[in-house]
Design a protein around this motif. Structure first.
Motif, PDB file in Angstrom:
ATOM      1  N   TYR A 150       0.852  -1.179   0.000  1.00  0.00           N
ATOM      2  CA  TYR A 150       0.000   0.000   0.000  1.00  0.00           C
ATOM      3  C   TYR A 150       0.889   1.231   0.000  1.00  0.00           C
ATOM      4  CZ  TYR A 150      -3.560  -3.349   1.363  1.00  0.00           C
ATOM      5  OH  TYR A 150      -4.402  -4.427   1.396  1.00  0.00           O
ATOM      6  N   THR A 151       0.390   2.297  -0.594  1.00  0.00           N
ATOM      7  CA  THR A 151       1.157   3.539  -0.602  1.00  0.00           C
ATOM      8  C   THR A 151       1.104   4.172   0.780  1.00  0.00           C
ATOM      9  OG1 THR A 151      -0.709   4.951  -1.212  1.00  0.00           O
ATOM     10  CG2 THR A 151       0.550   3.938  -3.028  1.00  0.00           C
TER      11      THR A 151
ATOM     12  N   ARG B  99      -6.178   7.289   9.743  1.00  0.00           N
ATOM     13  CA  ARG B  99      -7.116   8.344  10.147  1.00  0.00           C
ATOM     14  C   ARG B  99      -8.513   7.767  10.360  1.00  0.00           C
ATOM     15  NH1 ARG B  99      -3.963  11.623   6.799  1.00  0.00           N
ATOM     16  NH2 ARG B  99      -5.140  11.107   4.937  1.00  0.00           N
ATOM     17  N   ALA B 100      -8.941   6.909   9.448  1.00  0.00           N
ATOM     18  CA  ALA B 100     -10.270   6.300   9.554  1.00  0.00           C
ATOM     19  C   ALA B 100     -10.371   5.419  10.796  1.00  0.00           C
ATOM     20  CB  ALA B 100     -10.581   5.494   8.298  1.00  0.00           C
ATOM     21  N   ILE B 101      -9.340   4.659  11.066  1.00  0.00           N
ATOM     22  CA  ILE B 101      -9.345   3.773  12.230  1.00  0.00           C
ATOM     23  C   ILE B 101      -9.357   4.572  13.523  1.00  0.00           C
ATOM     24  CG2 ILE B 101      -7.925   2.117  13.529  1.00  0.00           C
ATOM     25  CD1 ILE B 101      -7.206   0.875  10.791  1.00  0.00           C
TER      26      ILE B 101
ATOM     27  N   LEU C 282      -2.050   4.201   3.582  1.00  0.00           N
ATOM     28  CA  LEU C 282      -1.891   3.813   4.980  1.00  0.00           C
ATOM     29  C   LEU C 282      -2.273   4.955   5.915  1.00  0.00           C
ATOM     30  CD1 LEU C 282       1.476   1.836   4.767  1.00  0.00           C
ATOM     31  CD2 LEU C 282      -0.801   0.890   5.150  1.00  0.00           C
ATOM     32  N   GLU C 283      -1.880   6.172   5.568  1.00  0.00           N
ATOM     33  CA  GLU C 283      -2.226   7.326   6.396  1.00  0.00           C
ATOM     34  C   GLU C 283      -3.736   7.548   6.437  1.00  0.00           C
ATOM     35  OE1 GLU C 283       0.203  10.284   4.504  1.00  0.00           O
ATOM     36  OE2 GLU C 283       1.873   9.956   5.892  1.00  0.00           O
TER      37      GLU C 283
ATOM     38  N   ILE D  17      -5.161  -2.695  17.501  1.00  0.00           N
ATOM     39  CA  ILE D  17      -4.120  -3.552  16.920  1.00  0.00           C
ATOM     40  C   ILE D  17      -3.846  -3.121  15.483  1.00  0.00           C
ATOM     41  CG2 ILE D  17      -3.601  -5.907  16.132  1.00  0.00           C
ATOM     42  CD1 ILE D  17      -5.151  -6.878  18.663  1.00  0.00           C
ATOM     43  N   ALA D  18      -4.900  -2.903  14.712  1.00  0.00           N
ATOM     44  CA  ALA D  18      -4.737  -2.464  13.322  1.00  0.00           C
ATOM     45  C   ALA D  18      -4.002  -1.137  13.266  1.00  0.00           C
ATOM     46  CB  ALA D  18      -6.096  -2.356  12.641  1.00  0.00           C
ATOM     47  N   SER D  19      -4.362  -0.226  14.158  1.00  0.00           N
ATOM     48  CA  SER D  19      -3.707   1.076  14.214  1.00  0.00           C
ATOM     49  C   SER D  19      -2.217   0.926  14.495  1.00  0.00           C
ATOM     50  CB  SER D  19      -4.371   1.936  15.291  1.00  0.00           C
ATOM     51  OG  SER D  19      -3.678   3.135  15.470  1.00  0.00           O
TER      52      SER D  19
END
Length: 62
Positions: free
Chosen positions: A4-5, A14-16, A9-10, A49-51
């Motif tokens: 992923y670029t 932000r969404a998470i 990822l950024e 965890i994803a963050s």
């Protein structure tokens, strides 16, 4: 694993972070011990965890 670029990822991070915040605001409204409360706690943990993983990936990008 897909690549992923940095921008993707950024944006995902932000969404998470936003979703975690919204979940934390709802949490006090749910009665502990209910299935909704348990599910929300597990979702928050998974999102954290994803963050963390996304943050680690971003730090490894030159």
């Amino acid at each position: 694993m897909e690549n992923y670029t940095k921008e993707e990822l950024e944006e995902a991070l932000r969404a998470i972070v936003s979703t975690i915040s919204k979940c934390e605001k709802v949490q006090p409204k749910l009665k502990p011990g209910t299935s909704q409360h348990t599910l929300l706690i597990r979702r928050i943990k998974a999102l954290r965890i994803a963050s963390s993983l996304i943050t680690r990936e971003l730090e490894s990008i030159p």
